[in-house]
Design a protein around this motif. Structure first.
Motif, PDB file in Angstrom:
ATOM      1  N   ASN A   1       1.435  -6.172  -0.247  1.00 22.29           N
ATOM      2  CA  ASN A   1       2.756  -5.809  -0.766  1.00 22.29           C
ATOM      3  C   ASN A   1       2.659  -4.704  -1.808  1.00 22.29           C
ATOM      4  N   ILE A   2       1.677  -4.815  -2.691  1.00 24.59           N
ATOM      5  CA  ILE A   2       1.558  -3.818  -3.756  1.00 24.59           C
ATOM      6  C   ILE A   2       1.151  -2.466  -3.164  1.00 24.59           C
ATOM      7  N   VAL A   3       0.143  -2.502  -2.203  1.00 27.37           N
ATOM      8  CA  VAL A   3      -0.281  -1.248  -1.553  1.00 27.37           C
ATOM      9  C   VAL A   3       0.925  -0.553  -0.957  1.00 27.37           C
ATOM     10  N   GLU A   4       1.774  -1.333  -0.307  1.00 25.90           N
ATOM     11  CA  GLU A   4       2.955  -0.740   0.320  1.00 25.90           C
ATOM     12  C   GLU A   4       3.889  -0.146  -0.747  1.00 25.90           C
ATOM     13  N   LEU A   5       3.994  -0.834  -1.873  1.00 27.72           N
ATOM     14  CA  LEU A   5       4.844  -0.297  -2.951  1.00 27.72           C
ATOM     15  C   LEU A   5       4.265   0.990  -3.507  1.00 27.72           C
ATOM     16  N   LEU A   6       2.910   1.114  -3.410  1.00 25.83           N
ATOM     17  CA  LEU A   6       2.263   2.337  -3.889  1.00 25.83           C
ATOM     18  C   LEU A   6       2.235   3.423  -2.796  1.00 25.83           C
ATOM     19  N   GLY A   7       2.897   3.135  -1.683  1.00 30.47           N
ATOM     20  CA  GLY A   7       3.036   4.138  -0.605  1.00 30.47           C
ATOM     21  C   GLY A   7       1.805   4.228   0.275  1.00 30.47           C
ATOM     22  N   GLY A   8       1.054   3.107   0.374  1.00 28.28           N
ATOM     23  CA  GLY A   8      -0.147   3.186   1.214  1.00 28.28           C
ATOM     24  C   GLY A   8      -0.231   2.072   2.250  1.00 28.28           C
ATOM     25  N   ASN A   9      -1.436   1.911   2.793  1.00 29.53           N
ATOM     26  CA  ASN A   9      -1.716   0.912   3.842  1.00 29.53           C
ATOM     27  C   ASN A   9      -2.948   0.138   3.463  1.00 29.53           C
ATOM     28  N   ILE A  10      -3.041  -1.070   4.031  1.00 32.31           N
ATOM     29  CA  ILE A  10      -4.279  -1.839   3.839  1.00 32.31           C
ATOM     30  C   ILE A  10      -4.743  -2.342   5.195  1.00 32.31           C
ATOM     31  N   TRP A  11      -6.027  -2.287   5.467  1.00 34.78           N
ATOM     32  CA  TRP A  11      -6.557  -2.773   6.753  1.00 34.78           C
ATOM     33  C   TRP A  11      -8.002  -3.179   6.594  1.00 34.78           C
ATOM     34  N   VAL A  12      -8.528  -3.832   7.596  1.00 32.76           N
ATOM     35  CA  VAL A  12      -9.907  -4.301   7.508  1.00 32.76           C
ATOM     36  C   VAL A  12     -10.661  -3.933   8.786  1.00 32.76           C
ATOM     37  N   GLU A  13     -11.931  -3.622   8.640  1.00 30.22           N
ATOM     38  CA  GLU A  13     -12.826  -3.426   9.790  1.00 30.22           C
ATOM     39  C   GLU A  13     -13.946  -4.416   9.601  1.00 30.22           C
ATOM     40  N   SER A  14     -14.084  -5.320  10.544  1.00 24.19           N
ATOM     41  CA  SER A  14     -15.054  -6.388  10.325  1.00 24.19           C
ATOM     42  C   SER A  14     -15.565  -6.971  11.632  1.00 24.19           C
ATOM     43  N   GLU A  15     -16.650  -7.700  11.523  1.00 28.53           N
ATOM     44  CA  GLU A  15     -17.218  -8.396  12.680  1.00 28.53           C
ATOM     45  C   GLU A  15     -17.812  -9.693  12.152  1.00 28.53           C
ATOM     46  N   THR A  16     -17.572 -10.778  12.845  1.00 33.39           N
ATOM     47  CA  THR A  16     -18.027 -12.072  12.353  1.00 33.39           C
ATOM     48  C   THR A  16     -19.534 -12.050  12.096  1.00 33.39           C
ATOM     49  N   GLY A  17     -19.930 -12.483  10.893  1.00 30.88           N
ATOM     50  CA  GLY A  17     -21.344 -12.573  10.549  1.00 30.88           C
ATOM     51  C   GLY A  17     -21.986 -11.276  10.100  1.00 30.88           C
ATOM     52  N   LYS A  18     -21.235 -10.178  10.195  1.00 30.27           N
ATOM     53  CA  LYS A  18     -21.877  -8.905   9.858  1.00 30.27           C
ATOM     54  C   LYS A  18     -21.217  -8.196   8.677  1.00 30.27           C
ATOM     55  N   GLY A  19     -20.277  -8.855   8.102  1.00 29.05           N
ATOM     56  CA  GLY A  19     -19.633  -8.236   6.942  1.00 29.05           C
ATOM     57  C   GLY A  19     -18.333  -7.553   7.263  1.00 29.05           C
ATOM     58  N   SER A  20     -17.628  -7.121   6.203  1.00 30.30           N
ATOM     59  CA  SER A  20     -16.314  -6.521   6.386  1.00 30.30           C
ATOM     60  C   SER A  20     -16.191  -5.306   5.485  1.00 30.30           C
ATOM     61  N   VAL A  21     -15.276  -4.371   5.926  1.00 29.74           N
ATOM     62  CA  VAL A  21     -14.889  -3.277   5.027  1.00 29.74           C
ATOM     63  C   VAL A  21     -13.385  -3.316   4.919  1.00 29.74           C
ATOM     64  N   PHE A  22     -12.886  -3.519   3.717  1.00 31.88           N
ATOM     65  CA  PHE A  22     -11.434  -3.485   3.464  1.00 31.88           C
ATOM     66  C   PHE A  22     -11.093  -2.111   2.927  1.00 31.88           C
ATOM     67  N   TYR A  23     -10.060  -1.492   3.557  1.00 29.79           N
ATOM     68  CA  TYR A  23      -9.620  -0.174   3.090  1.00 29.79           C
ATOM     69  C   TYR A  23      -8.196  -0.306   2.582  1.00 29.79           C
ATOM     70  N   PHE A  24      -7.837   0.495   1.574  1.00 31.44           N
ATOM     71  CA  PHE A  24      -6.410   0.659   1.265  1.00 31.44           C
ATOM     72  C   PHE A  24      -6.188   2.060   0.721  1.00 31.44           C
ATOM     73  N   THR A  25      -5.007   2.564   0.968  1.00 33.13           N
ATOM     74  CA  THR A  25      -4.687   3.920   0.511  1.00 33.13           C
ATOM     75  C   THR A  25      -3.556   3.850  -0.494  1.00 33.13           C
ATOM     76  N   ILE A  26      -3.509   4.872  -1.314  1.00 29.33           N
ATOM     77  CA  ILE A  26      -2.314   5.043  -2.173  1.00 29.33           C
ATOM     78  C   ILE A  26      -1.935   6.513  -2.102  1.00 29.33           C
ATOM     79  N   THR A  27      -0.670   6.774  -2.054  1.00 30.00           N
ATOM     80  CA  THR A  27      -0.225   8.175  -2.070  1.00 30.00           C
ATOM     81  C   THR A  27       0.084   8.540  -3.514  1.00 30.00           C
ATOM     82  N   LEU A  28      -0.170   9.826  -3.804  1.00 33.29           N
ATOM     83  CA  LEU A  28       0.007  10.259  -5.204  1.00 33.29           C
ATOM     84  C   LEU A  28       1.332  11.000  -5.378  1.00 33.29           C
TER      85      LEU A  28
END
Ligand code: ADP
Length: 653
Positions: free
Chosen positions: A626-653
């Protein structure tokens, strides 16, 4: 002189009975010769001198009876050259003054060669007799006189014969005749018996010939009969064949008549073409259908089907018909002279000869205008009905869709209500647990702090734990407040200029310290600071960015047992706008595809009871989103079970 050459002419005139007469008899005996001289001497003797002799004639002594009678005798008769059948025994008949024969010999036919020897009996001058003979029954007349004193007859036919012979002497006096009678018997093959036998033989032969002939004729007859039979059967067969042929012809004729009636009376147009499609003949129906006579049609439309057909595919169709020997059929329309549209169905059939070569093409056009019109009408109606059906279908589909939509909406609403209900109760249960745990710790450790026996080091440790648990509780309460604010739209973003690097470095330090507290000291926490600690001033809400990063880093540490947790950021330009992309990478338990879909919803907590129990209210990611969206960005994850995850989020300036 010359006349003396002929002794017959020697003579003189002599008185006989007182009449002067030419007297030459004594000189007849003179030989033939040249007389050179005649001399009459004194003694009344006449001398005649010639080439042969001298002749003395004394008239006084000429008292010879020159015509005295003498006889000729048959001395010997032989047959077959050797057997003597007569040897001169004849008696003299005084009355006839001739020698008579005693008995008449009968000579067999096979001995029919007979030889007579004869002579004259006279004493004066024997030498100069000449004989004349005549075989009565064989010769036609007397023979001429000759010196020869025999006569032979050969091959005398059967019959009665009398051989007569007489002599003449020098003085021309003839002798008496001698006779010899004989009979040549009939030869055996001329006898009556022979004739009888001949007749019999002839009859037998005749009968035999006749019989043979009859036999031959019968055989021939049989052969002929057989031939006749054969011929008859052949002819009968031929007749039958002919009659069947005639019948067939008659039938064919009838068929032809019918066909010709059909062809001329039918309303179909029939066209006979050569193998190239040139018209050769059309029927009356053609004229009726096209309203043109054959000649008019050819002058106006052309002689070849390719020229006059209005079918655009006629070339290919005809090609198929001629080269693939197939009957083709097509429907097309034709514009008459009065511009009326006539629909025809045309069938073109190739006619093949014995060698399978196309020799003719026969086209039959039927007027299907009425059918076509009716068909068109039906088609139109059909189309209308189809259109209506389509409309109805659409309508129905729309309705169904509507019903479905409503149903799914309702179902969703229902599910949502149920889910909210479920989530609410699970949230409440979870929340009470999440609140009680730090509360218990705080209460427990605070009580322990009051214990006078604990060392100052223990006291410090305890107070740290109290603070940590208070923080946790506080954070939870903050989270709940945030959620409430977000729900009611009261969460305010307060933007300001600040140094992002400074913020992150501070955050990193705090985390590193905290890490030790939650027993994660063995995990490396890295801050990927590419800007080399330079200032990176941006205009945004530093508290909220800090809040999101905290959530993500806390989660990463929470769900990772070994490895590292790394975070960083990257300024970028998305769609011509400056954007900062943050990431938090871990080497933890990872997330399945299914889990990745739900983790950003409120109250969702992935629970895997079989493994480790992780604490948490399931609010962090929902708040972050919700906050990412309020900051004008997106949040998503790239992950695979047992191998770890990468969470990304963007903010527009
Ligand atoms: P919680 O308070 O339960 O962590 P969150 O909203 O922060 O709630 O996270 C929701 C769920 O997402 C967690 O329960 C956890 O299952 C999953 N999750 C979040 N971050 C991670 C991570 N870094 N690795 C693995 N699972 C994660």
């Amino acid at each position: 002189s010359d006349h003396l050459n002929n002794p017959q002419q020697v003579g003189y005139i002599k008185n006989i009975n007182d009449n002067p007469n030419w007297y030459d008899t004594p000189f007849k005996r003179l030989p033939e010769m040249y007389i050179y001289s005649i001399f009459h001497d004194e003694n009344n003797v006449t001398w005649i001198g010639g080439s042969e002799l001298i002749y003395r004639y004394d008239p006084d002594k000429d008292n010879l009876e020159y015509d005295s009678q003498y006889n000729t005798l048959i001395r010997k008769v032989t047959i077959n050259q050797d057997s003597i059948i007569f040897s001169g025994t004849q008696h003299y008949d005084k009355t006839t003054k001739s020698y008579k024969q005693s008995g008449i010999p009968e000579i067999e036919f096979k001995n029919n060669t007979i030889l007579f020897y004869f002579s004259a009996v006279e004493y004066s001058d024997k030498k100069n007799h000449k004989f004349q003979h005549y075989l009565v029954g064989y010769d036609k007349k007397w023979s001429s006189f000759s010196d020869i004193s025999f006569k032979e007859y050969t091959n005398l036919p059967k019959g009665n014969y009398t051989f007569r012979v007489k002599a003449i002497n020098t003085y021309g006096c003839e002798s008496t005749e001698a006779f010899y009678q004989f009979v040549i018997l009939t030869p055996w093959y001329s006898s009556i018996l022979a004739y009888v036998i001949y007749v019999i033989l002839f009859i037998v032969l005749f009968i035999l010939t006749v019989k043979l002939n009859i036999k031959r004729l019968k055989a021939h007859n049989k052969h002929l009969e057989k031939l006749v039979k054969e011929r008859t059967s052949e002819i009968t067969q031929q007749k039958e064949e002919i009659s069947t042929q005639a019948e067939n012809l008659l039938k064919a004729n009838e068929e032809l008549e019918k066909l010709s009636i059909a062809v001329s009376k039918t309303d179909n147009a029939i066209v006979i073409m050569d193998a190239k499609g040139n018209f050769e003949w059309v029927n009356d129906g053609f004229t009726r259908l096209y309203n043109l006579t054959f000649d008019e049609f050819i002058t106006k439309r052309g002689k070849n089907i390719l020229d006059c057909s209005s079918n655009p595919n006629i070339k290919e169709e005809l090609h198929k018909c001629i080269y693939e020997k197939e009957t083709i059929s097509y429907e097309f329309f034709y514009l008459t002279e009065s511009n009326k549209k006539v629909w025809t169905q045309t069938t073109i059939t190739p006619i093949l000869d014995d060698k399978n070569e196309v020799i003719r093409l026969i086209a039959i056009d039927s007027d299907i205008t009425d059918v076509k019109l009716a068909e068109n009408e039906i088609l139109q109606k059909n189309e209308e009905i189809l259109a209506q059906k389509d409309e109805l279908e659409k309508h129905r589909f729309h309705l169904e869709k509507l019903v479905k939509e409503r149903t799914t909406d309702l179902e969703k609403a229902k599910e949502k209500a149920e889910e909210s209900d479920r989530l609410k109760s699970s949230f409440l249960a979870n929340m009470s647990h999440e609140i009680r745990t730090p509360m218990n710790a705080i209460v427990g450790f605070t009580n322990l702090l009051n214990d006078p026996e604990i060392s100052p080091a223990q006291r410090e440790e305890l107070s740290k734990l109290v603070i940590h648990n208070s923080d946790t509780l506080l954070r939870l309460i903050d989270d709940i407040i945030d959620i409430a604010k977000l729900e009611s739209g009261q969460l305010v973003i307060e933007k300001q200029n600040f140094d992002l690097n400074n913020l992150l470095v501070k955050k990193f330090k705090i985390f590193n310290e905290n890490n030790q507290l939650i027993n994660k000291g063995h995990l490396a926490l890295k801050f990927n600071n590419k800007t080399n600690n330079e200032q990176f001033i941006i205009y945004s809400d530093p508290l909220r960015i800090q809040q999101i990063l905290s959530n993500l880093i806390n989660n990463a540490l929470k769900y990772t047992d070994q490895g590292f947790v790394e975070f960083g950021y990257k300024p970028e330009v998305h769609h011509k706008k400056p954007v900062i992309t943050f990431y938090v990478k871990d080497t933890g338990i990872g997330l399945s595809g299914e889990q990745q879909k739900i983790i950003f919803s409120r109250f969702t907590k992935v629970e895997d009871n079989k493994k480790k129990l992780y604490r948490g209210a399931g609010l962090g990611l929902a708040i972050s989103k919700n906050i990412v969206e309020l900051l004008g960005g997106n949040i998503w994850v790239e992950s695979e079970t047992g191998k770890g995850s990468v969470f990304y989020f963007t903010i527009t300036l």
